[in-house]
Write a protein that holds these residues in place. Structure first.
Motif, short mmCIF file in Angstrom:
data_model
loop_
_atom_site.label_atom_id
_atom_site.label_comp_id
_atom_site.label_asym_id
_atom_site.label_seq_id
_atom_site.Cartn_x
_atom_site.Cartn_y
_atom_site.Cartn_z
N GLY A 131 -59.36 -51.05 38.42
CA GLY A 131 -59.63 -49.95 37.52
C GLY A 131 -58.52 -48.91 37.48
N HIS A 132 -58.62 -48.02 36.50
CA HIS A 132 -57.57 -47.04 36.28
C HIS A 132 -58.16 -45.77 35.71
CE1 HIS A 132 -53.43 -45.68 35.39
NE2 HIS A 132 -53.05 -46.67 36.16
N GLU A 133 -57.31 -44.77 35.51
CA GLU A 133 -57.78 -43.50 34.94
C GLU A 133 -58.11 -43.64 33.45
OE1 GLU A 133 -54.40 -42.22 37.81
OE2 GLU A 133 -54.97 -44.00 36.67
N LYS A 134 -57.44 -44.57 32.78
CA LYS A 134 -57.65 -44.79 31.36
C LYS A 134 -58.15 -46.21 31.15
CE LYS A 134 -53.84 -41.66 30.22
NZ LYS A 134 -52.52 -41.52 29.56
N ARG A 135 -59.05 -46.37 30.18
CA ARG A 135 -59.73 -47.66 30.05
C ARG A 135 -58.77 -48.80 29.72
NH1 ARG A 135 -63.04 -46.66 24.40
NH2 ARG A 135 -61.36 -47.16 22.95
N LYS A 136 -57.67 -48.51 29.02
CA LYS A 136 -56.75 -49.58 28.65
C LYS A 136 -55.79 -49.95 29.77
CE LYS A 136 -56.75 -48.57 23.68
NZ LYS A 136 -55.91 -48.28 22.50
N GLU A 137 -55.83 -49.22 30.87
CA GLU A 137 -54.82 -49.42 31.91
C GLU A 137 -55.30 -50.30 33.07
OE1 GLU A 137 -51.83 -48.38 31.29
OE2 GLU A 137 -52.54 -47.52 29.43
N TRP A 138 -56.40 -51.00 32.91
CA TRP A 138 -56.82 -51.94 33.94
C TRP A 138 -55.67 -52.90 34.24
CZ3 TRP A 138 -61.59 -52.90 36.46
CH2 TRP A 138 -62.64 -52.05 36.11
N ALA A 139 -55.49 -53.21 35.52
CA ALA A 139 -54.48 -54.18 35.94
C ALA A 139 -55.18 -55.44 36.43
CB ALA A 139 -53.60 -53.60 37.03
N LEU A 140 -54.54 -56.57 36.25
CA LEU A 140 -55.07 -57.85 36.69
C LEU A 140 -54.23 -58.37 37.84
CD1 LEU A 140 -56.90 -60.35 36.34
CD2 LEU A 140 -55.23 -61.19 34.68
N GLN A 141 -54.87 -58.63 38.98
CA GLN A 141 -54.19 -59.18 40.15
C GLN A 141 -54.71 -60.59 40.42
OE1 GLN A 141 -53.13 -56.91 43.84
NE2 GLN A 141 -54.74 -58.13 44.78
N THR A 142 -53.81 -61.53 40.63
CA THR A 142 -54.18 -62.88 41.05
C THR A 142 -53.68 -63.10 42.47
OG1 THR A 142 -52.13 -63.88 40.20
CG2 THR A 142 -53.99 -63.70 38.67
N ASN A 143 -54.39 -63.95 43.20
CA ASN A 143 -54.02 -64.19 44.59
C ASN A 143 -54.49 -65.57 45.03
OD1 ASN A 143 -52.89 -63.65 47.08
ND2 ASN A 143 -54.02 -61.76 47.41
N VAL A 144 -53.80 -66.13 46.02
CA VAL A 144 -54.14 -67.44 46.58
C VAL A 144 -53.98 -67.37 48.09
CG1 VAL A 144 -53.47 -69.87 46.72
CG2 VAL A 144 -53.44 -68.71 44.51
N GLU A 155 -49.78 -61.72 42.43
CA GLU A 155 -49.03 -61.41 41.22
C GLU A 155 -49.90 -60.50 40.37
OE1 GLU A 155 -45.84 -65.02 40.71
OE2 GLU A 155 -47.55 -64.97 39.34
N LYS A 156 -49.28 -59.47 39.77
CA LYS A 156 -50.04 -58.48 39.02
C LYS A 156 -49.53 -58.41 37.59
CE LYS A 156 -50.81 -55.60 43.13
NZ LYS A 156 -50.70 -54.26 43.73
N PHE A 157 -50.48 -58.16 36.67
CA PHE A 157 -50.19 -58.17 35.24
C PHE A 157 -50.84 -56.97 34.55
CE2 PHE A 157 -50.23 -62.44 36.87
CZ PHE A 157 -49.22 -63.12 36.21
N TYR A 158 -50.15 -56.47 33.52
CA TYR A 158 -50.83 -55.64 32.55
C TYR A 158 -51.60 -56.55 31.60
CZ TYR A 158 -47.70 -51.90 34.10
OH TYR A 158 -47.01 -50.98 34.85
N LEU A 159 -52.57 -56.01 30.89
CA LEU A 159 -53.31 -56.77 29.89
C LEU A 159 -52.83 -56.39 28.49
CD1 LEU A 159 -56.82 -56.39 31.54
CD2 LEU A 159 -55.39 -58.44 31.55
N TRP A 160 -52.91 -57.33 27.59
CA TRP A 160 -52.44 -57.08 26.23
C TRP A 160 -53.60 -56.72 25.30
CZ3 TRP A 160 -52.11 -61.57 28.99
CH2 TRP A 160 -52.95 -62.63 28.61
N PHE A 294 -45.63 -59.10 30.61
CA PHE A 294 -46.73 -58.35 31.22
C PHE A 294 -46.81 -58.41 32.73
CE2 PHE A 294 -48.04 -59.39 26.87
CZ PHE A 294 -48.28 -58.12 26.38
N MET A 295 -46.12 -59.29 33.39
CA MET A 295 -46.17 -59.31 34.85
C MET A 295 -45.32 -58.18 35.41
SD MET A 295 -45.45 -62.43 37.57
CE MET A 295 -43.66 -62.34 37.45
N PHE A 296 -45.90 -57.35 36.30
CA PHE A 296 -45.12 -56.26 36.86
C PHE A 296 -44.97 -56.35 38.38
CE2 PHE A 296 -49.49 -54.66 36.82
CZ PHE A 296 -49.61 -53.99 38.03
N TYR A 297 -45.56 -57.37 39.01
CA TYR A 297 -45.34 -57.57 40.44
C TYR A 297 -45.51 -59.04 40.77
CZ TYR A 297 -45.88 -57.70 45.49
OH TYR A 297 -45.73 -58.01 46.81
#
Length: 317
Positions: A131-144, A155-160, A294-297
């Motif tokens: 979650g984030h302060e603004k509704r459009k700023e949710w970040a997506l994290q994937t992990n294994v 790996e972390k992504f912004y959403l489009w 969109f990947m930022f990490y």
């Protein structure tokens, strides 16, 4: 007719500006049209395939027909549900609509794990929406994680898109060849079952979990923005649940459908065929488009964290 110097400069500037906007995760993005894995599997109902994980009936709320489940987070606790079966490989998907408004510190997870039966050597495949302060700023994290490894492969992504306005599909394809994370049927990450991954590749049967919980200590800006419960209750909705693979029978030493993709006489693996063995060229192009924009990490680029990068990172170069 030749293009004037001024027109050419304008076109070059326009292309550059659009590229910068998309790369920042806030510009217009036209998702590629790719094969829809989610069209290949049936939708399941809650009562038939899932049960409450935690939170109680006031926070785990299936619809009357079981096609949709709402989960609630408030100051007393979060909530979650879990599949009734464990699976050796398969396809697992949910359409999710996230809570709106201020959601810093809130974590919505759709993931697979066997920590219930292998607490010290567990495997895990994660989608975590932060979650984030603004509704459009949710970040997506994937992990294994594999075999109890303490090395997170995040790996972390912004959403489009705005994930609070409509349902979007988050899917995991997992077999002996690779793990593919997909958003709206677009691959965003592929983890190959390579020699470099070795024991870190998830290989034991796992259950499917969906949860919402308080991640104040780390989820938003490294824990600088905790959950603000004046915006509670936070509600996330799940629908179009899909879960198809080789079910684990705890009384048998080997699965009814073999893990090598070969059908035996007693059962067959539903996740077979060339489309599940490797990504098509079209899918690879779509994945790279998303990752570039969109990947930022990526853990494979985190030299501050790893003095020596995990071995599979070298395969990607």
């Amino acid at each position: 007719m030749p293009i004037s110097a001024n027109k050419l400069l304008f076109v070059q500037c326009l292309i550059s500006c659009v590229t910068v906007a998309i790369s920042a995760g806030h510009g217009h993005f036209s998702p590629p049209i790719l094969p829809r894995f989610t069209d290949l599997f049936p939708h399941l109902t809650f009562n038939g395939s899932y049960s409450e994980f935690f939170g109680g009936p006031t926070k785990v709320r299936p619809s009357n027909d079981g096609s949709r489940i709402d989960l609630i987070l408030d100051k007393s606790s979060g909530s979650g549900f879990v599949s009734k079966d464990h699976y050796y490989y398969g396809f697992f998907s949910a359409a999710i609509k996230l809570p709106p408004d201020y959601t810093a510190g809130v974590v919505v997870a759709f993931y697979m794990s066997n920590a219930d039966v292998s607490p010290h050597t567990h495997d895990e495949i994660d989608f975590e929406l932060l979650g984030h302060e603004k509704r459009k700023e949710w970040a997506l994290q994937t992990n294994v994680y594999g075999n109890g490894s303490s090395t997170g492969r995040e790996e972390k992504f912004y959403l489009w898109f705005d994930p609070t306005q409509e349902y979007h599909r988050y899917s995991i394809l997992w077999n002996q060849h690779h793990i593919v994370f997909l958003v709206d049927n677009i691959p965003i990450r592929e983890v190959n079952h390579s020699q470099a991954m070795s024991g870190a590749y998830p290989s034991k049967p796992m259950a499917v979990y969906s949860t919402i919980w308080d991640g104040s200590k780390w989820a938003t800006h490294g824990g600088k923005r905790p959950v603000d419960y004046k915006y509670a209750p936070f509600q996330v909705s799940f629908t179009e649940l899909e879960m198809d693979g080789c079910k684990w029978n705890r009384t048998m030493p080997v699965p009814l459908c073999s893990k090598n993709g070969q059908d035996d006489q007693s059962s067959s693996d539903p996740i077979t065929g060339d489309e599940f063995v490797s990504l098509s060229q079209q899918q690879k192009v779509g994945m790279e488009q998303v990752r570039k924009s969109f990947m930022f990490y990526s853990y494979c680029e985190d030299r501050a964290r790893f003095s020596v990068l995990p071995p599979e990172c070298n395969e990607r170069k």
